[in-house]
Design an enzyme around this catalytic site. Structure first.
Site, PDB file in Angstrom:
ATOM      1  N   ASP A  52       0.837  -1.205   0.000  1.00  0.00           N
ATOM      2  CA  ASP A  52       0.000   0.000   0.000  1.00  0.00           C
ATOM      3  C   ASP A  52       0.872   1.256   0.000  1.00  0.00           C
ATOM      4  O   ASP A  52       0.365   2.377  -0.049  1.00  0.00           O
ATOM      5  CB  ASP A  52      -1.007  -0.010   1.158  1.00  0.00           C
ATOM      6  CG  ASP A  52      -0.354  -0.134   2.518  1.00  0.00           C
ATOM      7  OD1 ASP A  52       0.887  -0.202   2.592  1.00  0.00           O
ATOM      8  OD2 ASP A  52      -1.097  -0.145   3.525  1.00  0.00           O
ATOM      9  N   SER A  53       2.223   1.061  -0.008  1.00  0.00           N
ATOM     10  CA  SER A  53       3.135   2.184  -0.245  1.00  0.00           C
ATOM     11  C   SER A  53       2.899   2.766  -1.637  1.00  0.00           C
ATOM     12  O   SER A  53       3.397   3.848  -1.947  1.00  0.00           O
ATOM     13  CB  SER A  53       4.595   1.734  -0.098  1.00  0.00           C
ATOM     14  OG  SER A  53       4.837   0.564  -0.843  1.00  0.00           O
ATOM     15  N   LYS A 121      -1.198  -9.390   2.747  1.00  0.00           N
ATOM     16  CA  LYS A 121      -0.450  -8.946   3.932  1.00  0.00           C
ATOM     17  C   LYS A 121      -1.366  -8.033   4.731  1.00  0.00           C
ATOM     18  O   LYS A 121      -2.102  -7.221   4.149  1.00  0.00           O
ATOM     19  CB  LYS A 121       0.840  -8.219   3.538  1.00  0.00           C
ATOM     20  CG  LYS A 121       1.602  -7.641   4.738  1.00  0.00           C
ATOM     21  CD  LYS A 121       3.045  -7.271   4.399  1.00  0.00           C
ATOM     22  CE  LYS A 121       3.236  -5.936   3.755  1.00  0.00           C
ATOM     23  NZ  LYS A 121       2.748  -4.777   4.555  1.00  0.00           N
ATOM     24  N   GLU A 190       9.060  -4.228  10.590  1.00  0.00           N
ATOM     25  CA  GLU A 190       9.521  -2.938  10.064  1.00  0.00           C
ATOM     26  C   GLU A 190      10.078  -2.048  11.173  1.00  0.00           C
ATOM     27  O   GLU A 190       9.419  -1.821  12.198  1.00  0.00           O
ATOM     28  CB  GLU A 190       8.345  -2.234   9.357  1.00  0.00           C
ATOM     29  CG  GLU A 190       8.753  -0.891   8.753  1.00  0.00           C
ATOM     30  CD  GLU A 190       7.766  -0.335   7.740  1.00  0.00           C
ATOM     31  OE1 GLU A 190       6.785  -1.029   7.397  1.00  0.00           O
ATOM     32  OE2 GLU A 190       7.977   0.804   7.285  1.00  0.00           O
TER      33      GLU A 190
HETATM   34  O1  KIV Z   1       3.586  -1.138   1.655  1.00  0.00           O
HETATM   35  C1  KIV Z   1       4.780  -1.492   1.676  1.00  0.00           C
HETATM   36  O2  KIV Z   1       5.582  -1.176   0.786  1.00  0.00           O
HETATM   37  C2  KIV Z   1       5.233  -2.258   2.827  1.00  0.00           C
HETATM   38  C3  KIV Z   1       6.698  -2.502   2.952  1.00  0.00           C
HETATM   39  C4  KIV Z   1       7.372  -1.286   3.463  1.00  0.00           C
HETATM   40  C5  KIV Z   1       6.997  -3.683   3.783  1.00  0.00           C
HETATM   41  O3  KIV Z   1       4.461  -2.657   3.627  1.00  0.00           O
END
Ligand code: KIV
Length: 272
Positions: A52-53, A121, A190
């Site tokens: 979700d980044s 996730k 994280e």
């Molecule tokens: O959303 C994402 O990119 C993440 C990573 C930083 C693990 O959760």
């Protein structure tokens, strides 16, 4: 004794368990689109996270909160079409699993059915136990995410290192044990102290994938745009930049603008 690493044609959650057992590190990167995922997959990454980044690096939002389930499915569909070897894991976005476990399962099912991804996730520990269990019981592999959980940024107030204090470290260890017990196949950890991450990895049978969690875990994950150097303003200590794409792209685009304006593009050979 042979030291040869086992080669995998297609990574599955079972392959990741084997990799942990065999001390074979897991390489995970994010991707949000077909073209990038094709390169990342062909280069040998084991797990592609449609994170979700995307909300930050793809859409320009300040946090991960605004991205929607429909948008995550759109990003994931392109990644799934690109990848031939990597396991594809998709973040369930903020607001799509917190209200109750039935909503969480519905969101996970939509991701799996509509994008073709292999796993989801989810951020959080004991507070979302019911949701995690319900998704896992439906046969959907779940990767946990503990430590700094960006969807809770307004609760934390900062993106600084988590679990430095004893009480928070204790809660993290309890959450890890819980996630393993209910059947998560791996956990992203994280921004936690490296020593704590090492303890977690040594005391857990499922793979622990770190980001800002030191080297003594079972694998690493980075945001692909960050490790390719597309945004030099983002410079956390844990980030290693493998390219300076910001400069490369800027130079290439400046050259294109110049060539267009002075009429040196297209040339004789570049026309019909
Ligand atoms: O959303 C994402 O990119 C993440 C990573 C930083 C693990 O959760």
């Amino acid at each position: 004794m042979s030291t040869a690493k086992k080669q995998y044609k297609r990574i599955t959650v079972k392959s990741l368990q084997e990799m942990k057992l065999n001390n074979q590190k897991i390489a995970m990167l994010t991707s949000y689109d077909y073209s990038t995922a094709k390169l990342v997959d062909a280069a040998g990454v084991d797990v592609i996270l449609v994170g979700d980044s995307a909300s930050n690096v793809f859409a320009g939002h300040e946090t991960t909160l605004p991205i929607t389930l429909d948008q995550m499915i759109y990003h994931a569909s392109g990644v799934v079409r690109a990848a031939q070897r990597a396991l594809i894991v998709v973040d369930i976005p903020f607001g799509s699993y917190q209200s109750d476990s039935k909503e969480a399962l519905r969101s996970a099912i939509r991701i799996m059915k509509e994008s073709g991804a292999h796993a989801v996730k989810v951020e959080g520990g004991a507070e979302i136990k019911e949701s995690l269990s319900r998704i896992i019981q439906a046969g959907i592999p779940v990767m946990g995410h503990l430590g700094l959980t960006p969807q809770s940024i307004y609760k934390f107030g900062t993106y600084s290192v988590r679990a430095r204090e004893e009480e928070e470290a204790k809660k993290l260890l309890e959450d890890v044990a819980l996630l393993e017990k209910i059947g998560c196949f791996a956990i992203v950890l994280e921004k936690v102290p490296a020593k704590l991450a090492e303890i977690v990895s040594n005391n857990t049978n499922i793979p622990i994938i770190g980001i800002g969690a030191g080297p003594k875990v079972d694998g690493q994950v980075l945001v692909v745009n960050d490790m390719l150097g597309m945004n030099k303003e983002f410079s956390p200590r844990f980030l290693r930049r493998y390219l300076d794409l910001e400069s490369e792209i800027t130079n290439a685009v400046q050259q294109y603008v110049k060539d267009t304006k002075d009429n040196s593009f297209p040339s004789e050979k570049e026309q019909y």
